[in-house]
Design a protein around this motif. Structure first.
Motif, PDB file in Angstrom:
ATOM      1  N   SER A  95     -20.389  -6.257  -9.115  1.00 57.84           N
ATOM      2  CA  SER A  95     -20.002  -6.468  -7.721  1.00 57.84           C
ATOM      3  C   SER A  95     -20.860  -5.640  -6.785  1.00 57.84           C
ATOM      4  O   SER A  95     -21.282  -6.107  -5.718  1.00 57.84           O
ATOM      5  CB  SER A  95     -18.520  -6.116  -7.542  1.00 57.84           C
ATOM      6  OG  SER A  95     -18.074  -6.477  -6.261  1.00 57.84           O
TER       7      SER A  95
ATOM      8  N   SER B  34     -23.917  -4.662  -7.342  1.00 58.74           N
ATOM      9  CA  SER B  34     -25.254  -5.267  -7.304  1.00 58.74           C
ATOM     10  C   SER B  34     -25.290  -6.464  -6.357  1.00 58.74           C
ATOM     11  O   SER B  34     -26.252  -6.634  -5.594  1.00 58.74           O
ATOM     12  CB  SER B  34     -25.666  -5.701  -8.712  1.00 58.74           C
ATOM     13  OG  SER B  34     -25.719  -4.600  -9.586  1.00 58.74           O
ATOM     14  N   ILE B  35     -24.258  -7.291  -6.390  1.00 60.81           N
ATOM     15  CA  ILE B  35     -24.191  -8.431  -5.473  1.00 60.81           C
ATOM     16  C   ILE B  35     -24.167  -7.947  -4.029  1.00 60.81           C
ATOM     17  O   ILE B  35     -24.870  -8.484  -3.156  1.00 60.81           O
ATOM     18  CB  ILE B  35     -22.954  -9.290  -5.784  1.00 60.81           C
ATOM     19  CG1 ILE B  35     -23.099  -9.967  -7.142  1.00 60.81           C
ATOM     20  CG2 ILE B  35     -22.732 -10.342  -4.689  1.00 60.81           C
ATOM     21  CD1 ILE B  35     -21.841 -10.680  -7.609  1.00 60.81           C
TER      22      ILE B  35
ATOM     23  N   CYS C  39     -27.425  -8.922  -1.737  1.00 57.21           N
ATOM     24  CA  CYS C  39     -27.180  -9.884  -0.656  1.00 57.21           C
ATOM     25  C   CYS C  39     -26.970  -9.190   0.683  1.00 57.21           C
ATOM     26  O   CYS C  39     -27.308  -9.745   1.732  1.00 57.21           O
ATOM     27  CB  CYS C  39     -25.966 -10.745  -0.983  1.00 57.21           C
ATOM     28  SG  CYS C  39     -26.174 -11.772  -2.449  1.00 57.21           S
TER      29      CYS C  39
ATOM     30  N   ALA D 109     -22.962  -8.844   3.193  1.00 52.23           N
ATOM     31  CA  ALA D 109     -23.235  -9.903   2.215  1.00 52.23           C
ATOM     32  C   ALA D 109     -22.238 -11.044   2.329  1.00 52.23           C
ATOM     33  O   ALA D 109     -22.578 -12.202   2.070  1.00 52.23           O
ATOM     34  CB  ALA D 109     -23.199  -9.325   0.799  1.00 52.23           C
TER      35      ALA D 109
ATOM     36  N   ALA E 206     -17.977  -9.300  -5.395  1.00 48.60           N
ATOM     37  CA  ALA E 206     -18.070 -10.284  -6.480  1.00 48.60           C
ATOM     38  C   ALA E 206     -17.243 -11.530  -6.208  1.00 48.60           C
ATOM     39  O   ALA E 206     -17.557 -12.610  -6.735  1.00 48.60           O
ATOM     40  CB  ALA E 206     -17.636  -9.653  -7.804  1.00 48.60           C
TER      41      ALA E 206
ATOM     42  N   VAL F 134     -18.227 -12.781  -1.563  1.00 47.62           N
ATOM     43  CA  VAL F 134     -19.504 -13.453  -1.275  1.00 47.62           C
ATOM     44  C   VAL F 134     -19.486 -14.902  -1.776  1.00 47.62           C
ATOM     45  O   VAL F 134     -19.822 -15.825  -1.008  1.00 47.62           O
ATOM     46  CB  VAL F 134     -20.684 -12.662  -1.872  1.00 47.62           C
ATOM     47  CG1 VAL F 134     -21.991 -13.449  -1.726  1.00 47.62           C
ATOM     48  CG2 VAL F 134     -20.814 -11.298  -1.203  1.00 47.62           C
TER      49      VAL F 134
END
Length: 491
Positions: free
Chosen positions: A232, A234-235, A239, A392, A450, A453
Motif C-alpha cells: 500500500s 508503494s502504491i 502514484c 494518489a 491499496a 486508489v
C-alpha cells in the motif's frame, strides 16, 4: 551544540535564501516569470530545483528516523520517493509540458472543457499543498527547538516569513534559483558529516554497525499486515508523486517536452545519490542513538548524531552544517508548495495577475501555519506518506486517464476525485481518531492507498463510460498535442 552555533547556521541559510531571492527579483517582471519562469529553465537547473523542493523534512529527517525505528521496512520510503519519478518520466512529464497549461486545474479545464472539473481540481490541489506544508513546519519546529532552545512555533513562523519574502520577491523565477542552491546545500550537509563519522570510526577501529547488530531487525518473517503495508505504501508513493502540485508545476517551466523528460532523468540520479545518506544516518543511529526510538524523538537522529560522535568544535561545526541543511529542506519544499498554491489560488480568485499572485501567496502560507501551530507530530515521513496516499487517490486518476485515455469525461473525473478524497480522507481522519483515543489502528486505515486508489480509478472509468456527459469535442486534437513531439510540429 551550543545555541549560538544553531543561530549562526539558521542565519546563514536565511541570508543565502533571501540574497538569491533578491537576485531573482531583478529578472522577474512578467506574469510568465512569476508562474513558470517564462518556460526557459534548463534541465540541469530545473532538476536541481526539483530535488531542492521534493526532498522535504520527511526525506532529510524522517527517513533516518524511520530506519532507526523500523529497520528494513523504512527503506520502502526512499525507494518509493525515487521510483515515483520513474512514473513521472514514463507517463506524465513530457505530455504535461506540451499541454500549455500553467497549473493542474488549467490542465483539467483544457482536457475536459469543464469549469466544475477545474474547481474540484483546484480545491484538491490546495488541500494537498496545505497538508504537505504542515509537516515541513513541524520539522522546522523540531530543528529550531533542538538547536537554539527557542519554542517550536518560532521555527514554523520563521519558515513561513522567509518563504513568503522569497516568493513575493520574484515568484517562480526567484524560487528556481533558491531551490537549486538548496538541493546542493542539503546534499553537502548530509554527506560531509556522515563521511567524517565513518572515517573517524574506521580510524578508531570501531564497527559503525556495532558488529552487524545495527542490521538486526528482529529476525522474524513479515506477516500479512507487513506485506499489505509495504504494498500500500508503494502504491501511495508511486502514484502520489504524479499528483504533487509543486512537482508538476516544475515541468511547465521547461522549454519543451524533451527537456521535461531529460529533467526527470537527472532528478532520478540526484534523488538516488541523496537517499544513500539518510539511510546511513539511520543505521548509525541504531548503534549510537538507540534511545531516541524509545523517547519518540527518532526524527532528531540526523541533528544529534554528529555531536554524539565528535566532541568540541568539530562536533559543533558538523552539527551546524546538518542544521543548515535541515532548515534548507523546510524552506525549499515550503517555497515550492506555496508557489504552486499561489498560482492556483491567484488563477481562481484573483484573475492571475502579479498582484493577485502576491495576495494568494500570503493566503497559501497563513492556513498551514495555523494548522501547524494547532497540531503536533514528529512522525515526519509517516505524515507525508499519508499526503501521498491522498494525492494518489485524487489527482493521479485525473492526470493518468486525462493523458492516456480518450474516453474520460468531466463527470467521471469529478466523481473519481471526490471518491478518492472521501475514502482516503475518511481513512486518515478515522485513523487519527483511533490513535488519539489510544486504540490500535487497523493496517487498512493506516495505509489506505491499496484500496482507495483502485476505487478512485474504477469510479472514474465507470462514470465516464456509463454516467452523464460525453467526451469533449476537442479531445482528439488535445491528445494529439500531448503526444506529438515538438520537433515533429516544426516546419
Amino acid at each position: 551544540m551550543s545555541p549560538g552555533v544553531g543561530y549562526a547556521a539558521l542565519a546563514a541559510v536565511t541570508a543565502a535564501t533571501l540574497l538569491i531571492g533578491a537576485y531573482g527579483l531583478r529578472i522577474s517582471r512578467t506574469t510568465g516569470d512569476f508562474y513558470v519562469a517564462s518556460r526557459t529553465v534548463k534541465p540541469w537547473w530545473n532538476a536541481s530545483a526539483i530535488g531542492g523542493e521534493y526532498l522535504s523534512a520527511a526525506s532529510f529527517l524522517g527517513v533516518a528516523g524511520l530506519v532507526l525505528v523500523s529497520g528494513a521496512d523504512a527503506l520502502w520510503f526512499p525507494i518509493g520517493y525515487t521510483a515515483g519519478y520513474l512514473m513521472l518520466l514514463l507517463f506524465v512529464a513530457a505530455p504535461l509540458r506540451r499541454s500549455g497549461a500553467y497549473t493542474v486545474p488549467d490542465f483539467a479545464r483544457a482536457r475536459l472543457d469543464s469549469l466544475p472539473a477545474r474547481r474540484v481540481t483546484s480545491l484538491l490541489v490546495v488541500a494537498v499543498g496545505w497538508l504537505y506544508i504542515v509537516p515541513q513546519l513541524h520539522g522546522a519546529a523540531l530543528t529550531v527547538g533542538l538547536t537554539t532552545g527557542l519554542p517550536g512555533w518560532a521555527g514554523s513562523a520563521a519558515v513561513v516569513v522567509i518563504v513568503c519574502l522569497s516568493v513575493l520577491s520574484g515568484g517562480m523565477r526567484s524560487i528556481t534559483f533558491v531551490q537549486a542552491f538548496q538541493y546542493w546545500l542539503k546534499l553537502v550537509a548530509l554527506a560531509v558529516p556522515v563521511l567524517f563519522i565513518l572515517f573517524r570510526l574506521g580510524a578508531d577501529g570501531v564497527s559503525w554497525t556495532n558488529g552487524g547488530a545495527a542490521f538486526d531487525f528482529g529476525g522474524h518473517s513479515p506477516g500479512a499486515d507487513s506485506v499489505y503495508r509495504n504494498i500500500s505504501l508503494s502504491i501511495a508513493l508511486l502514484c502520489g508523486t504524479l499528483g504533487l502540485p509543486h512537482v508538476l508545476v516544475r515541468f511547465y517551466t521547461n522549454p519543451d517536452g524533451v527537456s521535461a523528460r531529460r529533467t526527470t532523468l537527472i532528478v532520478l540520479g540526484l534523488l538516488s545519490v541523496f537517499y544513500v545518506f539518510p539511510t546511513l544516518y539511520g543505521i548509525l543511529g541504531r548503534t549510537y542513538l538507540p534511545g531516541l526510538a524509545a523517547e519518540g524523538n527518532a526524527d532528531a537522529t540526523v541533528l544529534l548524531l554528529p555531536a554524539q560522535v565528535f566532541d568540541g568544535a568539530l562536533g559543533d561545526l558538523l552539527a551546524a552544517l546538518v542544521t543548515a541543511g535541515a532548515f534548507a529542506a523546510f524552506l525549499s519544499t515550503s517555497s515550492g508548495l506555496i508557489v504552486s498554491l499561489a498560482g492556483v489560488i491567484s488563477q481562481e480568485f484573483f484573475r492571475g495577475s502579479v498582484s493577485g499572485f502576491r495576495t494568494a501567496t500570503l493566503l497559501a502560507a497563513a492556513v498551514p501555519l495555523g494548522l501547524a501551530l494547532l497540531t503536533n507530530t514528529q512522525a515526519l515521513a509517516g505524515s507525508v506518506g499519508m499526503v501521498f496516499a491522498f494525492t494518489a487517490s485524487t489527482l493521479c486518476p485525473l492526470l493518468l486517464l486525462g493523458i492516456w485515455w480518450r474516453r474520460l469525461t468531466a463527470a467521471g473525473a469529478v466523481c473519481g476525485m471526490l471518491t478518492g478524497a472521501v475514502l482516503c480522507g475518511g481513512a486518515i481522519v478515522a485513523g487519527g481518531v483511533l490513535s488519539v483515543s489510544g486504540c490500535s489502528t487497523p493496517v487498512w486505515l493506516e495505509q489506505p492507498a491499496a484500496w482507495t486508489v483502485p476505487a478512485a480509478f474504477a469510479v472514474t472509468v465507470l462514470v465516464s463510460l456509463r454516467g452523464p456527459g460525453s467526451v469533449p469535442a476537442g479531445t482528439g486534437r488535445f491528445l494529439a498535442r500531448l503526444h506529438t513531439p515538438e520537433r515533429a510540429l516544426r516546419p
